[in-house]
Write a protein that holds these residues in place. Structure first.
Motif, short mmCIF file in Angstrom:
data_model
loop_
_atom_site.label_atom_id
_atom_site.label_comp_id
_atom_site.label_asym_id
_atom_site.label_seq_id
_atom_site.Cartn_x
_atom_site.Cartn_y
_atom_site.Cartn_z
N UNK A 195 -7.31 0.09 -2.76
CA UNK A 195 -7.40 1.55 -2.78
C UNK A 195 -6.58 2.08 -3.96
N UNK A 196 -7.24 2.92 -4.76
CA UNK A 196 -6.58 3.55 -5.91
C UNK A 196 -6.66 5.06 -5.76
N UNK A 197 -5.82 5.76 -6.52
CA UNK A 197 -5.81 7.21 -6.51
C UNK A 197 -5.81 7.71 -7.95
N UNK A 198 -6.71 8.64 -8.25
CA UNK A 198 -6.83 9.17 -9.60
C UNK A 198 -6.86 10.69 -9.56
N UNK A 217 -4.83 8.63 8.80
CA UNK A 217 -4.13 7.39 8.48
C UNK A 217 -3.22 7.59 7.28
N UNK A 218 -2.05 6.98 7.37
CA UNK A 218 -1.17 6.90 6.22
C UNK A 218 -1.52 5.60 5.51
N UNK A 219 -1.98 5.72 4.27
CA UNK A 219 -2.39 4.54 3.50
C UNK A 219 -1.58 4.49 2.20
N UNK A 220 -1.57 3.32 1.60
CA UNK A 220 -0.98 3.18 0.26
C UNK A 220 -2.12 3.15 -0.75
N UNK A 221 -1.90 3.84 -1.88
CA UNK A 221 -2.90 3.90 -2.94
C UNK A 221 -2.21 3.75 -4.29
#
Length: 377
Positions: free
Chosen positions: A137-140, A164-168
């Motif tokens: 999972x990425x965040x842009x 959900x708390x996710x890491x990105x």
């Protein structure tokens, strides 16, 4: 906190503890009779009605501070242990829910804490999904907002989790924590396959590709998720759930031996005594870890090392207990459909946490050069 305020808070905690105890006694007398792959929704609703989920929040948010204070942590330890007794699968999901509340309390803004509470008002669970699936999972950044891409695997409670708390991973820097809605069933993906145990937790995968979020959905700063001691400290809660599973196994062992009129055998008595020692040893480690996690005096390395040792001590005690139960009950412990067989599989699956050897050697390396601290010093 004023003395009067503290006294009132302690009274509320005592009343809440009594309510929980009554709930668990009632459910202990009424064992779950659902298929092992069915989520225990009725028990979840009973916990919610009792106020267990509201109690997790800080007192200023009308909660009881179970995630914030040493006094609250003692009640939280009881809650997790009792839920682990009734259902390890629900215990895993509840521990994840607690983890989300705790992290938002630590790193989020007041607005984000309030927003999380509102998001959970509909009765859904919060999940913490950090293991990437087939694509990370990425965040842009995209204009004023952000776009997520990728899949999270091993998503426990996927049908019950509403946020959900996710890491990105951003383009630069360490992973960010993101609170993302998870109510779109079309984003559900197959999980890792049928697990040997913990089937009722409903583990799947969730595709976040194309999901738009705002800056208000980003919790804390880059790298906060892995920040110590909190990253390791939260392991005490999983150990508390596992301890509940141990409690249940011992009760089932004694019950079956009494029914067979084998409890008086000196060999069985030896195993029962050894099982009780393992149970008490694990309980003392969980208590020590909970104290360390909320200590205002310990160095971060002390907290991390104590809780890592506690996690491994509980794991070893539980695995030894499983062996004792199998030796005591023989082939009866392997009959599908019996509670003791399912709980052993659930517990063995639950205990499989990552990097145990690394956690052990790092903790040992720290205490080679440092004395064991007291929680209040």
């Amino acid at each position: 906190m004023l003395v009067a305020d503290q006294s009132t808070c302690l009274e509320r905690l005592a009343l809440f503890r009594a309510r929980l105890q009554r709930l668990f006694e009632a459910w202990k007398a009424k064992p779950l009779s659902v298929p092992e792959n069915q989520f225990p929704g009725e028990l979840l609703n009973a916990l919610r009605t009792t106020g267990a989920f509201d109690a997790l929040f800080a007192t200023e948010d009308n909660g009881l501070g179970l995630c914030q204070t040493p006094e609250g942590a003692q009640i939280l330890m009881m809650l997790l242990r009792k839920v682990g007794y009734l259902s390890l699968s629900l215990g895993r999901c509840l521990e994840g829910h607690v983890n989300v509340v705790r992290l938002v309390e630590l790193y989020g803004t007041r607005f984000q804490r309030h927003a999380l509470k509102l998001q959970l008002k509909n009765g859904s669970l919060a999940g913490i999904w950090v293991t990437d699936g087939s694509s990370p999972v990425t965040i842009r950044r995209k204009g004023p907002n952000y776009t997520l891409s990728g899949i999270k695997g091993f998503a426990s409670g996927i049908r019950q989790v509403g946020v959900a708390l996710i890491t990105a991973m951003p383009q630069h820097g360490e992973a960010l924590m993101v609170l993302a809605p998870t109510t779109d069933f079309e984003r559900h993906r197959p999980g890792p396959g049928t697990l040997t145990g913990m089937q009722a937790s409903g583990t799947g995968a969730y595709d976040f590709t194309g999901l738009q979020i705002s800056s208000d959905d980003i919790i804390g700063s880059s790298g906060d998720y892995l920040r110590q001691p909190e990253f390791s400290a939260g392991a005490w809660r999983g150990s508390a759930v596992a301890l509940g599973g141990m409690d249940h196994l011992i009760d089932l062992l004694r019950q079956e031996l009494l029914e067979r009129e084998r409890a008086g055998s000196p060999h069985q008595l030896t195993r029962i005594g050894e099982a009780l020692i393992l149970q008490k040893t694990a309980a003392m480690w969980v208590h020590e870890a909970a104290q360390a996690a909320y200590s205002a005096y310990m160095r971060p390395e002390d907290v991390t090392s104590i809780i890592n040792l506690a996690r491994l001590a509980v794991e070893q005690a539980a695995l030894d207990l499983i062996t004792l139960v199998q030796r005591s009950l023989g082939l009866a412990a392997f009959i599908k459909g019996k509670a003791v067989e399912q709980i052993m599989r659930d517990l063995a699956t639950y205990l499989r946490q990552p990097a145990p050897d690394e956690a052990l050697t790092e903790a040992a390396a720290w205490f080679v050069h440092h004395d064991w601290p007291e929680a209040g010093q």
